[in-house]
Design a protein around this motif. Structure first.
Motif, PDB file in Angstrom:
ATOM      1  N   ASN A 300      36.232  44.924  52.008  1.00  0.00           N
ATOM      2  CA  ASN A 300      35.457  44.571  53.006  1.00  0.00           C
ATOM      3  C   ASN A 300      35.927  43.232  53.979  1.00  0.00           C
ATOM      4  OD1 ASN A 300      33.767  46.740  52.584  1.00  0.00           O
ATOM      5  ND2 ASN A 300      32.173  45.920  51.907  1.00  0.00           N
ATOM      6  N   VAL A 301      36.628  42.463  53.027  1.00  0.00           N
ATOM      7  CA  VAL A 301      37.074  41.188  53.594  1.00  0.00           C
ATOM      8  C   VAL A 301      38.166  41.750  54.800  1.00  0.00           C
ATOM      9  CG1 VAL A 301      38.168  38.983  53.180  1.00  0.00           C
ATOM     10  CG2 VAL A 301      36.407  39.837  51.640  1.00  0.00           C
ATOM     11  N   ILE A 302      38.985  42.536  54.306  1.00  0.00           N
ATOM     12  CA  ILE A 302      40.224  42.893  54.963  1.00  0.00           C
ATOM     13  C   ILE A 302      39.661  43.696  56.288  1.00  0.00           C
ATOM     14  CG2 ILE A 302      42.358  44.380  55.215  1.00  0.00           C
ATOM     15  CD1 ILE A 302      42.731  43.624  52.286  1.00  0.00           C
ATOM     16  N   THR A 303      38.733  44.504  55.904  1.00  0.00           N
ATOM     17  CA  THR A 303      38.300  45.270  57.116  1.00  0.00           C
ATOM     18  C   THR A 303      37.659  44.704  58.283  1.00  0.00           C
ATOM     19  OG1 THR A 303      37.837  47.322  55.651  1.00  0.00           O
ATOM     20  CG2 THR A 303      36.620  47.331  57.647  1.00  0.00           C
ATOM     21  N   PHE A 304      36.627  43.823  57.667  1.00  0.00           N
ATOM     22  CA  PHE A 304      35.708  43.153  58.572  1.00  0.00           C
ATOM     23  C   PHE A 304      36.312  41.838  59.300  1.00  0.00           C
ATOM     24  CE2 PHE A 304      32.382  45.302  55.623  1.00  0.00           C
ATOM     25  CZ  PHE A 304      32.496  46.296  56.572  1.00  0.00           C
ATOM     26  N   TYR A 305      37.328  41.156  58.678  1.00  0.00           N
ATOM     27  CA  TYR A 305      37.878  40.005  59.210  1.00  0.00           C
ATOM     28  C   TYR A 305      39.151  40.272  59.509  1.00  0.00           C
ATOM     29  CZ  TYR A 305      33.472  38.307  57.431  1.00  0.00           C
ATOM     30  OH  TYR A 305      32.015  37.988  57.655  1.00  0.00           O
ATOM     31  N   ALA A 306      39.508  41.399  59.851  1.00  0.00           N
ATOM     32  CA  ALA A 306      41.070  41.715  60.184  1.00  0.00           C
ATOM     33  C   ALA A 306      41.442  40.710  61.436  1.00  0.00           C
ATOM     34  CB  ALA A 306      41.053  43.378  60.609  1.00  0.00           C
ATOM     35  N   PRO A 307      40.780  40.544  62.233  1.00  0.00           N
ATOM     36  CA  PRO A 307      41.305  39.554  63.285  1.00  0.00           C
ATOM     37  C   PRO A 307      41.775  38.254  62.959  1.00  0.00           C
ATOM     38  CG  PRO A 307      39.344  40.737  64.244  1.00  0.00           C
ATOM     39  CD  PRO A 307      39.265  41.116  62.828  1.00  0.00           C
ATOM     40  N   VAL A 308      40.591  37.437  62.122  1.00  0.00           N
ATOM     41  CA  VAL A 308      40.948  36.360  61.360  1.00  0.00           C
ATOM     42  C   VAL A 308      42.310  36.343  60.378  1.00  0.00           C
ATOM     43  CG1 VAL A 308      40.198  34.386  59.819  1.00  0.00           C
ATOM     44  CG2 VAL A 308      38.655  35.728  61.505  1.00  0.00           C
ATOM     45  N   LEU A 309      42.368  37.507  59.679  1.00  0.00           N
ATOM     46  CA  LEU A 309      43.575  37.976  58.889  1.00  0.00           C
ATOM     47  C   LEU A 309      44.823  37.687  59.740  1.00  0.00           C
ATOM     48  CD1 LEU A 309      44.509  38.388  56.014  1.00  0.00           C
ATOM     49  CD2 LEU A 309      44.308  40.940  56.677  1.00  0.00           C
ATOM     50  N   PHE A 310      44.852  38.459  60.809  1.00  0.00           N
ATOM     51  CA  PHE A 310      46.035  38.394  61.762  1.00  0.00           C
ATOM     52  C   PHE A 310      46.469  37.027  62.498  1.00  0.00           C
ATOM     53  CE2 PHE A 310      44.915  43.162  61.712  1.00  0.00           C
ATOM     54  CZ  PHE A 310      46.032  43.731  61.197  1.00  0.00           C
ATOM     55  N   ARG A 311      45.449  36.318  62.797  1.00  0.00           N
ATOM     56  CA  ARG A 311      45.567  35.016  63.171  1.00  0.00           C
ATOM     57  C   ARG A 311      46.357  34.040  62.143  1.00  0.00           C
ATOM     58  NH1 ARG A 311      42.885  32.732  68.231  1.00  0.00           N
ATOM     59  NH2 ARG A 311      44.562  31.617  67.855  1.00  0.00           N
ATOM     60  N   THR A 312      45.826  34.507  60.885  1.00  0.00           N
ATOM     61  CA  THR A 312      46.171  33.377  59.860  1.00  0.00           C
ATOM     62  C   THR A 312      47.823  33.737  59.639  1.00  0.00           C
ATOM     63  OG1 THR A 312      44.193  33.456  58.656  1.00  0.00           O
ATOM     64  CG2 THR A 312      46.154  32.918  57.267  1.00  0.00           C
ATOM     65  N   ILE A 313      48.105  34.826  59.826  1.00  0.00           N
ATOM     66  CA  ILE A 313      49.668  35.181  59.713  1.00  0.00           C
ATOM     67  C   ILE A 313      50.686  35.185  60.903  1.00  0.00           C
ATOM     68  CG2 ILE A 313      49.184  36.808  57.661  1.00  0.00           C
ATOM     69  CD1 ILE A 313      49.799  39.029  59.516  1.00  0.00           C
TER      70      ILE A 313
END
Length: 378
Positions: A300-313
Motif C-alpha cells: 500500500n505504501v508503494i501504491t498510495f505514495y507513488a508520487p512521493v516515491l518517484f520524487r525521491t528517485i
C-alpha cells in the motif's frame, strides 16, 4: 440499461436474475469504494506538490529543494507530515471498531449514511484548510468515513448480490477503489499545472462530488433482506425486498435460508468465546493472517505514495504524478476489472490470492533493486 442475466435453479442455488434495481443499488453503495480510493490516492499526490509543501510543511520543502547533503530517504521525514497522512488511518481504525456495532444494531443503510456524511465534512475541511490543524481534522473525518463505509459497503454488496455473482459483486467494490485512485491521480496531474499554487485545494475538495452522491443516494437506498430479518424480524417485508432485488416471486427457498441463518446466529451466546475453540482455529488464523500480511508487506505504501516515491528517485513534479497515474491508476483499475470478470468466480478466491501474492513479491524485489541502483543511498 442493465442486462438481466437469468440464474437457473440448480442444487444449492436460488432463483433470480441480475435486475436494474440490484445494479443501481449496488452502484450507489459502491461509491463508498470510489471515495476510499480517492482519499488514499489524493494524499500522495498533494504531498508531492511544492505549493502544498511550502504552505503547510516548509521544513520538508526546504530539505527537498535546498539541502543536497541529506539522504534521499529522509527528505520527507517530518513528524507533522506523518501526522497529516496517518491521521486518516488512525481515525479509520478507531471508527471501524464502532461501525460494526452500528451496522449490526441499526442496519447497513444508516452506517453507509454516517460514512458518507463524514466524507463530505472531511472534503470540505481539506479544500478550505488554512492551517495544518484544519488539514488534520479533515483527514480525521475522512478516516471516520472510511471506517464506516469500508465496513458497511462490502457487507451491503454481498447481501444484495445473487449467490452466483457474489464474488464479482464484492470485487466491484475493489474496482471502485481502483477507479477512485485513478481519479485522484488524474485530478492531481491536472491541478498541479494550475498557476497560483492553489490546485491542491481542488484535489482535496473534489472528494465532495462522490461524497454528495453517496450521501444523497444513501437516503434512498433499500435495506438488505438480511438486515430486515436480523433487526426488524419482518419476514414479509424481507420477502418483498428479496422479490424486488431478484426480479422473481419464487424466493421462498432463499428467504427460508436467511431466516434460518438469522435464528441460529441469535442462539449463540458468546460468539467471540466460541470462535477461540480449537475446532475453529484454522478459520480464525486465516481470517487474521490474510488481511494482516496483506497490509504489513507494505504494498500500500508503494501504491498510495507513488508520487512521493518517484520524487525521491529524482522525477520532477509533473513526471512523478504522470508516472503514478499510469502505473498505480490505470494498471490497478485494469487488473481489478480482469479479476472481477474472469478470476474470482471462475478460478476461485485462492487462485486470486496466489496470483496477487506472486505479483507483489516480484514487484517489491524489482522496486527495491531499482531504488538501490538509482539512489545508491543506503
Amino acid at each position: 440499461m442493465a442486462v438481466e442475466l437469468a440464474i437457473t435453479r440448480k442444487e444449492g442455488q436460488y432463483n433470480g436474475k441480475i435486475t436494474p434495481f440490484f445494479v443501481l443499488s449496488c452502484m450507489i453503495a459502491a461509491t463508498g469504494g470510489i471515495l476510499f480510493g480517492y482519499d488514499l490516492g489524493i494524499s500522495g499526490g498533494v504531498t508531492s506538490m511544492e505549493p502544498f509543501l511550502k504552505k503547510f510543511f516548509p521544513e520538508v520543502y526546504t530539505k527537498m529543494n535546498e539541502d543536497t547533503k541529506i539522504s534521499n530517504y529522509c527528505k520527507f521525514d517530518s513528524q507533522l507530515l506523518t501526522s497529516f497522512t496517518s491521521s486518516l488511518y488512525i481515525a479509520g481504525l478507531v471508527a471501524s471498531l464502532f461501525a460494526s456495532s452500528v451496522t449490526r444494531a441499526f442496519g447497513r443503510k444508516p452506517s453507509i449514511l454516517v460514512g458518507a456524511a463524514a466524507f463530505l465534512v472531511g472534503s470540505a475541511l481539506g479544500g478550505a484548510a488554512m492551517n495544518v490543524s484544519m488539514l488534520i481534522f479533515g483527514r480525521i473525518f475522512l478516516g471516520i468515513g472510511i471506517g464506516f463505509a469500508n465496513q458497511s459497503v462490502p457487507l451491503y454488496l454481498s447481501e444484495m448480490a445473487p449467490p452466483n455473482y457474489r464474488g464479482a459483486t464484492n470485487i466491484g467494490f475493489e474496482l471502485c477503489v481502483g477507479i477512485g485512485v485513478l481519479s485522484a491521480n488524474l485530478i492531481n496531474f491536472g491541478t498541479e499545472k494550475i498557476k497560483g499554487g492553489w490546485g491542491w485545494r481542488i484535489s482535496l475538495a473534489m472528494a465532495a462530488v462522490p461524497a454528495s452522491i453517496l450521501t444523497l443516494g444513501a437516503l434512498f437506498l433499500p435495506e438488505t433482506p438480511n438486515s430486515l430479518i436480523q433487526n426488524n424480524n419482518d419476514h414479509e417485508k424481507a420477502k418483498l425486498m428479496l422479490q424486488r432485488v431478484r426480479g422473481t416471486n419464487d424466493v421462498q427457498a432463499e428467504l427460508d435460508d436467511l431466516i434460518k441463518a438469522s435464528s441460529i446466529s441469535k442462539t449463540i451466546k458468546h460468539p467471540f468465546k466460541n470462535i477461540l475453540q480449537r475446532k475453529y482455529r484454522p478459520q480464525l488464523v486465516m481470517a487474521i493472517a490474510i488481511p494482516f500480511f496483506q497490509q504489513v508487506i507494505r504494498i500500500n505504501v508503494i501504491t498510495f505514495y507513488a508520487p512521493v516515491l518517484f520524487r525521491t528517485i529524482g522525477f520532477g513534479e509533473s513526471a512523478s504524478l504522470l508516472s503514478s497515474l499510469m502505473i498505480t491508476g490505470v494498471l490497478g483499475t485494469i487488473s481489478n476489472f480482469i479479476s472481477m470478470l474472469i478470476i474470482v468466480d471462475k478460478l476461485g478466491r485462492r487462485a486470486l490470492l496466489m496470483i496477487g501474492g506472486i505479483q507483489m513479491f516480484l514487484s517489491q524485489i524489482i522496486i527495491g533493486g531499482l531504488m538501490a541502483a538509482q539512489l545508491r543511498d543506503y
